[in-house]
Write a protein that holds these residues in place. Sequence first.
Motif, mmCIF file in Angstrom:
data_model
loop_
_atom_site.group_PDB
_atom_site.id
_atom_site.type_symbol
_atom_site.label_atom_id
_atom_site.label_comp_id
_atom_site.label_asym_id
_atom_site.label_seq_id
_atom_site.Cartn_x
_atom_site.Cartn_y
_atom_site.Cartn_z
ATOM 1 N N SER A 293 -8.156 -1.269 8.730
ATOM 2 C CA SER A 293 -7.333 -0.481 9.653
ATOM 3 C C SER A 293 -6.030 -0.045 8.993
ATOM 4 O O SER A 293 -5.513 -0.725 8.107
ATOM 5 C CB SER A 293 -6.993 -1.298 10.897
ATOM 6 N N LEU A 294 -5.519 1.083 9.459
ATOM 7 C CA LEU A 294 -4.232 1.604 8.991
ATOM 8 C C LEU A 294 -3.214 1.494 10.117
ATOM 9 O O LEU A 294 -3.558 1.609 11.293
ATOM 10 C CB LEU A 294 -4.390 3.061 8.554
ATOM 11 N N ARG A 295 -1.959 1.287 9.779
ATOM 12 C CA ARG A 295 -0.893 1.185 10.787
ATOM 13 C C ARG A 295 -0.596 2.528 11.435
ATOM 14 O O ARG A 295 -0.277 2.589 12.611
ATOM 15 C CB ARG A 295 0.377 0.614 10.154
ATOM 16 N N ASP A 296 -0.673 3.601 10.652
ATOM 17 C CA ASP A 296 -0.408 4.949 11.172
ATOM 18 C C ASP A 296 -1.579 5.341 12.082
ATOM 19 O O ASP A 296 -2.714 5.492 11.620
ATOM 20 C CB ASP A 296 -0.277 5.937 10.006
ATOM 21 N N MET B 249 0.863 -1.188 0.000
ATOM 22 C CA MET B 249 0.000 0.000 0.000
ATOM 23 C C MET B 249 0.897 1.235 0.000
ATOM 24 O O MET B 249 1.937 1.262 0.632
ATOM 25 C CB MET B 249 -0.901 0.016 1.247
ATOM 26 N N LYS B 250 0.461 2.245 -0.730
ATOM 27 C CA LYS B 250 1.208 3.490 -0.734
ATOM 28 C C LYS B 250 1.177 4.126 0.655
ATOM 29 O O LYS B 250 0.501 3.639 1.555
ATOM 30 C CB LYS B 250 0.672 4.444 -1.790
ATOM 31 N N ASP B 251 1.908 5.161 0.825
ATOM 32 C CA ASP B 251 1.951 5.894 2.086
ATOM 33 C C ASP B 251 0.531 6.107 2.623
ATOM 34 O O ASP B 251 -0.359 6.553 1.902
ATOM 35 C CB ASP B 251 2.646 7.232 1.821
ATOM 36 N N GLU B 252 0.321 5.760 3.892
ATOM 37 C CA GLU B 252 -1.029 5.822 4.457
ATOM 38 C C GLU B 252 -1.573 7.246 4.551
ATOM 39 O O GLU B 252 -2.777 7.453 4.401
ATOM 40 C CB GLU B 252 -1.059 5.133 5.817
ATOM 41 N N LYS B 253 -0.713 8.214 4.770
ATOM 42 C CA LYS B 253 -1.178 9.607 4.785
ATOM 43 C C LYS B 253 -1.674 9.994 3.394
ATOM 44 O O LYS B 253 -2.767 10.550 3.251
ATOM 45 C CB LYS B 253 -0.063 10.542 5.249
ATOM 46 N N GLN B 254 -0.889 9.664 2.387
ATOM 47 C CA GLN B 254 -1.275 9.967 1.012
ATOM 48 C C GLN B 254 -2.575 9.241 0.655
ATOM 49 O O GLN B 254 -3.479 9.829 0.050
ATOM 50 C CB GLN B 254 -0.165 9.558 0.052
ATOM 51 N N TYR B 255 -2.684 7.984 1.026
ATOM 52 C CA TYR B 255 -3.885 7.186 0.766
ATOM 53 C C TYR B 255 -5.114 7.822 1.420
ATOM 54 O O TYR B 255 -6.163 7.959 0.784
ATOM 55 C CB TYR B 255 -3.662 5.765 1.289
ATOM 56 N N THR B 256 -4.982 8.238 2.669
ATOM 57 C CA THR B 256 -6.086 8.856 3.395
ATOM 58 C C THR B 256 -6.508 10.152 2.728
ATOM 59 O O THR B 256 -7.701 10.379 2.471
ATOM 60 C CB THR B 256 -5.689 9.100 4.867
ATOM 61 N N VAL B 257 -5.555 11.004 2.438
ATOM 62 C CA VAL B 257 -5.840 12.296 1.804
ATOM 63 C C VAL B 257 -6.486 12.090 0.431
ATOM 64 O O VAL B 257 -7.508 12.708 0.110
ATOM 65 C CB VAL B 257 -4.553 13.147 1.707
ATOM 66 N N SER C 160 -7.087 7.062 13.029
ATOM 67 C CA SER C 160 -8.058 7.865 13.773
ATOM 68 C C SER C 160 -8.955 8.640 12.806
ATOM 69 O O SER C 160 -10.171 8.700 12.988
ATOM 70 C CB SER C 160 -7.340 8.831 14.720
ATOM 71 N N VAL C 161 -8.356 9.215 11.772
ATOM 72 C CA VAL C 161 -9.135 9.924 10.742
ATOM 73 C C VAL C 161 -10.089 8.935 10.069
ATOM 74 O O VAL C 161 -11.283 9.212 9.900
ATOM 75 C CB VAL C 161 -8.201 10.587 9.706
ATOM 76 N N ARG C 162 -9.574 7.777 9.707
ATOM 77 C CA ARG C 162 -10.390 6.755 9.041
ATOM 78 C C ARG C 162 -11.579 6.343 9.908
ATOM 79 O O ARG C 162 -12.708 6.271 9.432
ATOM 80 C CB ARG C 162 -9.524 5.528 8.730
#
Length: 73
Positions: free
Chosen positions: A32-35, A1-9, A40-42
């Motif tokens: 769930s995300l590791r970050d 998976m790409k960077d979780e911040k990038q994925y979320t945004v 929390s945002v998710r």
Amino acid sequence: MKDEKQYTVETIKAFLAGTGGKWDWDNFTSCSLRDARMDSVRRRAMVVDLPLDEEGRYLLQTLLAEASAKYGA
């Protein structure tokens, strides 16, 4: 998976723009995300129903701003 911040945004932006795929929201909210910050945002995004209403749009914009914020090291 790409960077979780990038994925979320990118995921939140896509749904705000109306371009999210059929299963993208389900995938985003159910995995769930590791970050911890992005997870929390998710988790808070899980309450948003599609299609977006005014309240859902406002919440996603707020979560997008949080996810996009620069965090310290």
